[in-house]
Motif scaffolding. Structure first.
Motif, short mmCIF file in Angstrom:
data_model
loop_
_atom_site.label_atom_id
_atom_site.label_comp_id
_atom_site.label_asym_id
_atom_site.label_seq_id
_atom_site.Cartn_x
_atom_site.Cartn_y
_atom_site.Cartn_z
N LEU A 197 20.28 -2.73 -2.33
CA LEU A 197 19.77 -3.16 -1.02
C LEU A 197 18.27 -2.96 -1.00
O LEU A 197 17.78 -1.91 -1.42
N HIS B 214 19.19 1.71 -3.33
CA HIS B 214 18.36 1.01 -2.34
C HIS B 214 16.97 1.59 -2.31
O HIS B 214 16.73 2.72 -2.74
N ALA C 92 15.70 -7.52 -5.41
CA ALA C 92 16.96 -6.78 -5.46
C ALA C 92 17.77 -7.11 -6.72
O ALA C 92 18.34 -6.22 -7.35
N ASP D 87 15.36 -1.97 1.12
CA ASP D 87 15.04 -1.34 2.40
C ASP D 87 13.78 -1.98 2.98
O ASP D 87 13.11 -2.76 2.30
N HIS E 113 25.49 -2.08 -6.52
CA HIS E 113 24.84 -3.03 -5.62
C HIS E 113 23.53 -2.46 -5.11
O HIS E 113 23.35 -1.25 -5.03
N PHE F 19 25.36 2.67 -5.43
CA PHE F 19 24.57 1.96 -4.44
C PHE F 19 23.12 2.41 -4.61
O PHE F 19 22.81 3.59 -4.50
N ASP G 41 21.26 -7.39 0.39
CA ASP G 41 22.11 -6.47 -0.36
C ASP G 41 22.86 -7.34 -1.36
O ASP G 41 23.54 -8.30 -0.97
#
Ligand code: MOS
Length: 707
Positions: free
Chosen positions: A213, A186, A192, A215, A211, A184, A491
């Motif tokens: 995300l 971010h 993204a 922010d 994945h 993950f 996301d």
């Protein structure tokens, strides 16, 4: 004003002004390792060895050997390494990342690393750089014949410098290994899915293995288009090795010295004039790409397409190149190549006009493109060109023509005034066929049983207002109150790829997909059940297909237009220039929220004025960026331009939502042309050839001309 344009409170207003928004640096630190980059200290060298100090338990040294997949960051090409290969190519190139639980210890370990280099002579000068990353040629007509038949030929060179995006929040990314081996990532980013593609390749996993995300992001302005892919890959590799979350947040100094900036440019214009009209332009555009190619191909494309300005040039030859130097790789910055060439062509037109004994405004007006005319790439201006009306609006606001004439007369005394004007477009959306062939945007709406609707798209809120304007469009079509429609930070595990947050495309392209999706949902609406609808991009029928190999066709579906005027007063004792007024008329089609658009125009215009006047950044003889703080890289504030007046002119675009077209980048593009033209006038009619034009430059002219 259309109802959709009426302003609302931005959805992210309260969390941001109250300090509740969670930026990447605000996540809890418990169990998270600090990542600190070991940056190369020389501009060009073979890296022979690195002496790494003994690492305490729980501390890690991460470099290229730890990359499980490819050590290449996927941008346009893939020449940017995650961690350096055998060489460093610019000062600041990441060699390794030190990770561990205590920040000071990580810094101490990083600073204790000794890198052994075999130094080589760096290439720093755009004029002598010989490695060409990208090279394009296009044109039409018979340029040589036009030059042979010309009454007069002009030949001038124009230069522009770096510009630093100066977003409030520096770059920062964080990677968290999840259960089942998924990574993950971010952080602060515009795109993204760009980070997703890059991290996948570096970790050597499939799309489900990672994945991303976005922010809460404290500004991007293009600076977070490609760079977060690099930093995202670095933290992902580090988290993979350490088996723990790793966060790397830059301090301002790192951010300013080592991250991407606007490309410095060198443009040569040769122009043929016959019977008082421009008959041909032969243009050579050179951009300093820095050490890796990153986004230079597309930045250069946009720059050269704009290089003849908004004028009819019957015979045109354009050559553009992006060259390698051993400096920080340049990248996207609001305007994306166009501010450089619009500056050059606006100055060129001004210089020709004055040589012919006319003012630049009527000379430009005589050459203006209009609806139905061909574009520089033999596409077509399909829609009205509202420039004449916008010139009239600006003139009415600041009495441009009268002042222009008055300030042209000889001036004496300590203070001298000048006024200048620029006119230009911004091609709305991706250049060329990117939207159709590469992005293929998909957007979705999910309606829940309680009647709330969620927008599923990948465009990030970077201050431009998409978390508000997207829901406004959907709520409008569904006749729902705005509170019932929401748009979270994207996301990639939850949202389809509606493309990157770039090129002034989000609202025009994805906003229209959402409008169509909302109509679809309205037609299928069933109370009390969950429903989902999807829309896909289709290119408008009217477009003349663009072919990059020939550089022909419609490079953009439509254009946003602007006219800027800037009025200055120079203090000949100090060289300091006061901006008496900055006036802009901006056509971005229908504003999908008046205040949001006005804020964009004012902020962008101010950034452009900084680019034109005080934002001077340069590297020293060793290739090190000399400005690494806001005390030696100044950006303007509202206090520097108290009289900034932006007007919205609305020329609706039928294929954008309610007539909206690209807005974000337009306001920055034209300021240097208007500002430097004003400075020429205040300085007694000298011909100037570069931006920024600073107080030091002003003093030099005063001394030379004896003003
Ligand atoms: Mo933008 S300058 O296209 O990120």
């Amino acid at each position: 004003m259309d109802r959709i344009s009426e302003s609302v409170v931005k959805k992210d207003h309260l969390p941001k002004v109250s300090g509740r928004s969670v930026y990447v640096a605000d996540y809890p630190t418990e169990g998270v390792l600090f990542g600190k980059l070991l940056h190369g200290k020389v501009a060009r060298a073979k890296v022979l060895d690195v002496d790494v100090p003994e690492l305490p338990e729980g501390y890690f040294y991460v470099d290229a050997r730890d990359v499980p997949g490819d050590n290449n960051v996927n941008i346009v090409l893939d020449d940017t390494p995650v961690f350096c290969r055998e060489t460093v190519e610019y000062i600041g190139e990441p060699i390794a990342m030190l990770c561990g639980p205590d920040e000071k210890t990580v810094e101490r370990l990083r600073d204790a690393c000794v890198v052994h280099y075999e130094e080589q002579e760096p290439v720093l000068d755009i004029r002598t750089a010989d490695h060409v990353f990208f090279d394009y040629h296009f044109g039409h007509g018979d340029v040589d014949k036009a030059f042979a038949e010309a009454d007069k030929v002009y030949d001038e060179e124009f230069e522009t410098g770096y510009q630093e995006q100066a977003y409030l929040e520096p770059q920062g990314m964080m990677a968290v290994p999840e259960e089942g081996g998924r990574m993950f990532v971010h952080g602060s980013a515009q795109c993204a899915y760009y980070v997703h593609g890059a991290v996948m390749r570096v970790l050597g996993c499939g799309p489900a293995g990672v994945h991303i995300l976005q922010d809460v992001t404290g500004g991007g302005f293009g600076g977070k288009e490609a760079f977060p892919s690099i930093l995202g890959c670095q933290v992902a590799v580090a988290a993979h090795k350490c088996g723990k979350p790793v966060r790397c947040v830059f301090d301002r100094r790192e951010d300013m010295e080592y991250t991407s900036k606007r490309h410095p440019s060198l443009c040569r214009y040769r122009v043929a004039v016959k019977d008082g009209r421009v008959t041909a332009m032969d243009i050579d555009v050179k951009f300093n790409a820095g050490a890796y190619s990153t986004l230079s191909a597309v930045v250069l494309q946009r720059g050269i397409i704009a290089s003849p300005g908004i004028y009819n040039v019957p015979n045109l030859r354009v050559h553009g190149s992006a060259v390698k130097t051993n400096t920080s790789p340049c990248g996207a910055y609001r305007g994306f190549g166009a501010p450089q060439t619009f500056f050059a062509v606006e100055m060129m037109m001004d210089h020709i006009a004055r040589d012919l004994g006319v003012d630049s405004l009527p000379f430009k007006e005589a050459h203006l493109v209009k609806q139905g005319d061909a574009t520089s790439t033999c596409g077509k201006y399909h829609f009205p060109v509202p420039i004449p009306a916008m010139i009239a609006e600006v003139d009415a606001e600041c009495d441009y023509r009268a002042k222009r004439e008055r300030y042209a007369r000889p001036q004496t005394g300590r203070y001298r005034r000048g006024i200048g004007m620029s006119m230009y477009f911004h091609g709305a959306g991706f250049t060329g066929s990117g939207e159709r062939d590469l992005i293929k945007a998909v957007a979705k709406l999910r309606k829940y049983a309680d009647g709330t609707v969620e927008i599923l798209a990948s465009n990030g809120e970077i201050g431009q207002g998409v978390r508000t304007t997207f829901p406004k469009i959907v709520a409008n079509e569904l006749n729902l109150p705005l509170e019932k429609v929401y748009y979270d930070h994207p996301d990639t595990a939850r949202v389809p790829d509606s493309g990157p947050t770039v090129a002034s495309r989000s609202l025009m392209v994805v906003g229209e997909l959402l409008r169509r999706a909302a109509i679809k949902l309205r037609e299928q609406w069933i109370d009390g059940v969950e429903q989902e609808v999807e829309e896909r991009f289709r290119e408008p029928d009217f477009m003349i297909p663009f072919y990059i190999d020939k550089f022909q066709g419609d490079a953009y579906p439509t254009y946003a237009w602007a006219v800027n005027a800037i009025e200055v007063e120079v203090d000949t004792y100090t060289g300091i220039t006061k901006i008496l007024g900055a006036y802009g008329s901006f056509d971005v089609g229908t504003p999908i929220d008046y205040n949001v658009v006005l804020g964009q125009m004012e902020g962008g215009f101010l950034q452009g004025i900084g680019y034109a006047s005080i934002e001077k950044m340069d590297y020293d003889a060793k290739g090190r960026i000399r400005n690494n703080s806001f005390s030696d890289y100044l950006i303007p504030t509202t206090k520097d331009v108290p009289n900034l007046k932006c007007m919205l002119h609305v020329e609706k675009y039928p294929d954008g939502p309610y007539g909206a077209k690209g807005a974000g980048e337009l306001p920055l593009v034209g300021a240097p042309g208007a500002y430097v033209e004003a400075m020429e006038q205040a300085l007694g009619g000298v011909r100037l050839h570069h931006a920024p034009f600073t107080a030091e430059d002003t003093l030099a002219v005063i001394a030379k001309e004896g003003l």
